[in-house]
Design an enzyme around this catalytic site. Structure first.
Site, PDB file in Angstrom:
ATOM      1  N   ARG A  76       0.847  -1.198   0.000  1.00  0.00           N
ATOM      2  CA  ARG A  76       0.000   0.000   0.000  1.00  0.00           C
ATOM      3  C   ARG A  76       0.880   1.244   0.000  1.00  0.00           C
ATOM      4  O   ARG A  76       0.527   2.280  -0.551  1.00  0.00           O
ATOM      5  CB  ARG A  76      -0.956   0.042   1.197  1.00  0.00           C
ATOM      6  N   TYR A 134     -15.451  16.080 -15.377  1.00  0.00           N
ATOM      7  CA  TYR A 134     -15.793  14.653 -15.325  1.00  0.00           C
ATOM      8  C   TYR A 134     -16.718  14.397 -14.126  1.00  0.00           C
ATOM      9  O   TYR A 134     -16.497  14.925 -13.032  1.00  0.00           O
ATOM     10  CB  TYR A 134     -14.508  13.830 -15.200  1.00  0.00           C
ATOM     11  N   ASP A 206      -6.639  17.307 -15.646  1.00  0.00           N
ATOM     12  CA  ASP A 206      -7.035  15.934 -15.979  1.00  0.00           C
ATOM     13  C   ASP A 206      -6.841  15.785 -17.490  1.00  0.00           C
ATOM     14  O   ASP A 206      -7.586  16.362 -18.275  1.00  0.00           O
ATOM     15  CB  ASP A 206      -8.493  15.702 -15.563  1.00  0.00           C
ATOM     16  N   LYS A 231      -8.004   4.316 -19.237  1.00  0.00           N
ATOM     17  CA  LYS A 231      -8.343   4.694 -20.608  1.00  0.00           C
ATOM     18  C   LYS A 231      -7.136   4.430 -21.530  1.00  0.00           C
ATOM     19  O   LYS A 231      -6.767   3.296 -21.711  1.00  0.00           O
ATOM     20  CB  LYS A 231      -8.815   6.149 -20.624  1.00  0.00           C
TER      21      LYS A 231
HETATM   22  C1  LIG Z   1     -12.632   7.741 -16.605  1.00  0.00           C
HETATM   23  C2  LIG Z   1     -12.229   9.105 -16.215  1.00  0.00           C
HETATM   24  C3  LIG Z   1     -11.917   9.425 -14.883  1.00  0.00           C
HETATM   25  C4  LIG Z   1     -12.059   8.418 -13.760  1.00  0.00           C
HETATM   26  O1  LIG Z   1     -11.175   7.357 -13.894  1.00  0.00           O
HETATM   27  P1  LIG Z   1     -11.449   5.882 -13.293  1.00  0.00           P
HETATM   28  O2  LIG Z   1     -10.242   5.120 -13.703  1.00  0.00           O
HETATM   29  O3  LIG Z   1     -12.741   5.399 -13.881  1.00  0.00           O
HETATM   30  O4  LIG Z   1     -11.569   6.041 -11.812  1.00  0.00           O
HETATM   31  C5  LIG Z   1     -11.502  10.707 -14.604  1.00  0.00           C
HETATM   32  N1  LIG Z   1     -11.405  11.646 -15.558  1.00  0.00           N
HETATM   33  C6  LIG Z   1     -11.722  11.389 -16.833  1.00  0.00           C
HETATM   34  C7  LIG Z   1     -11.597  12.480 -17.838  1.00  0.00           C
HETATM   35  C8  LIG Z   1     -12.141  10.113 -17.214  1.00  0.00           C
HETATM   36  O5  LIG Z   1     -12.469   9.864 -18.490  1.00  0.00           O
END
Ligand SMILES: *Cc1c(COP(=O)(O)O)cnc(C)c1O
Length: 423
Positions: A76, A134, A206, A231
């Site tokens: 962790r 998001y 982000d 992603k």
């Molecule tokens: C999917 C996504 C997230 C969240 O990510 P997870 O891996 O699902 O927790 C945050 N920001 C954007 C732009 C996303 O597409």
């Protein structure tokens, strides 16, 4: 077989030498012999699938746990496979940046985002975020931080003057998204960074929709960049993860919060995410090329009301994207709004477009090898009524396409066919 002929790596146990010798069966089973760590460096990344690490002395354990000596104690806290993934992201995000870059691995994008927000915010502080942030980020701000006395102001993320006007002396974070979901609006990162530097407020970006193979926000002045590694970094829709990269001191604070909050990345997931990095530029080049081909081919289709994609010259931030993004790469999220056939205020046309597709799959998430679609108003933005959708610039019929690695001609034929069947 004589000793000279024995192959070197033949694992053997001599009679009477079974590790713990005369110990009981349980002890011998737990404490089996292991090969020494190899002198040859493995080319593939080893997965340190262990929750804990052992020490030669109790003092060493105390020194590593107390951060007086580098090393690993507990997964962790840190894990070498997870660190390898974070190092890889740091290296990719650092390109073109004149500062040293550190990174931290997380169990999901939301673990990364919530940990960053909890690191930077405190009761009485304030966050400026895009109205189109998001959904999960919006959720952390509204459902969690709000309960701890953090104020929020939402602005049009493409309006730098609105961001400047929203900053107060209590602002602890300005949040931005490189490419917004699902509008594909592109943030003016250098202008936002200038506003944040002047105000002394960290800019967190982000950059999930772009990935470091399209845009590197740290090079444009951001203090931290966060990704849902689920992603494009993973890229195959088979792993959940997140990552934060940026300023070394800020990332050290983020690490301490991660250790306490516990959203740490597991070693098996880290292996897959690290492997994804090697092919990220190749995948991303192809994702972007295909997305542009799809957007260009369908822009003139009679069944299309509008297409949002930064690679199209009519996109409001097309020029900005050309400046901030790597040449010819505009991301691979294309939002297509079919002409509404009248029923259901346009929502129905969006649902029917999704259902008419044969190559693209109806599924949540993006950034993988499969082309995935979601009807925005009934999925990612289901909490929005028509007025809220209009305010966010999202038509009720809009369908978000995450363009995968299929052949462009097949995707174009698939979407055109589904559009034809709408009328
Ligand atoms: C999917 C996504 C997230 C969240 O990510 P997870 O891996 O699902 O927790 C945050 N920001 C954007 C732009 C996303 O597409």
């Amino acid at each position: 077989m004589s000793e000279e002929e024995r192959p070197l790596n033949l694992p053997i146990v001599e009679p009477g030498e079974s590790g713990y010798g005369s110990a009981g069966e349980g002890t011998r089973a737990v404490h089996t012999p292991r090969p020494a760590p190899p002198a040859q460096v493995p080319v593939g990344l080893p997965t340190y699938r262990t929750s804990t690490f052992e020490f030669e002395t109790a003092q060493q354990y105390a020194d590593v746990l107390g951060d007086r000596e580098g090393g690993y104690t507990y997964s962790r806290i840190d894990n070498p496979t997870a660190d390898a993934f974070a190092l890889g992201v740091a290296a990719l995000e650092a390109h073109g940046c004149d500062r040293t870059v550190a990174a931290q691995p997380f169990a999901s994008g939301m673990a990364a985002i919530s940990t960053v927000l909890l690191t930077l915010c405190a009761a009485g502080k304030h966050v400026v975020a895009p109205a189109a942030a998001y959904g999960g980020t919006y959720g952390v701000l509204e459902h969690i931080l709000a309960r701890f006395g953090v104020d929020r102001t939402y602005v049009d993320g493409t309006d730098v003057e609105a961001v400047r006007a929203a900053i107060t002396d209590r602002t602890a974070v300005v949040w931005a998204e490189t490419i917004a979901n699902p509008t594909t609006a592109v943030a003016d990162l250098p202008a936002l960074a200038a506003v944040c530097t002047e105000a002394g407020v960290p800019l967190v970006v982000d950059s999930t929709f772009a990935s470091p193979a399209v845009c590197r926000p740290l090079a444009w002045g951001a203090d931290l960049v966060v990704h849902s590694a689920t992603k494009y970094l993973g890229g195959h829709s088979d792993v959940t993860g997140g990552v934060v990269a940026g300023d070394v001191d800020l990332v050290a604070r983020v690490r301490r919060a991660r250790v306490d909050l516990g959203g740490s990345l597991a070693p098996d997931e880290a292996f897959l995410l690290h492997r994804g990095l090697a092919t990220l530029p190749v995948r991303m080049a192809r994702h972007c090329e295909t997305a542009l081909a799809v957007a260009e081919a369908l822009a003139g289709h009679p069944g299309v009301e509008r297409i949002d994609y930064p690679g199209l010259p009519g996109h409001p931030q097309h020029e900005l994207a050309g400046k901030l993004f790597d040449a010819g790469r505009y991301g691979a999220v294309v939002t297509i709004t079919p002409r509404s056939a009248g029923r259901g205020g346009g929502r129905d046309a969006g649902l029917r477009l999704c259902d008419g597709l044969r190559v693209a799959r109806v599924a949540t998430s993006l950034g993988g090898v499969h082309t995935l679609v979601s009807h925005v108003a009934s999925t990612t933005h289901r909490q929005f009524d028509d007025a809220a959708l209009a305010a966010a610039g999202i038509p009720p019929a809009a369908v978000r396409f995450s363009i995968g690695l299929e052949d462009a001609e097949d995707l174009i034929a698939d979407i055109a066919g589904a559009l034809d069947r709408l009328t």
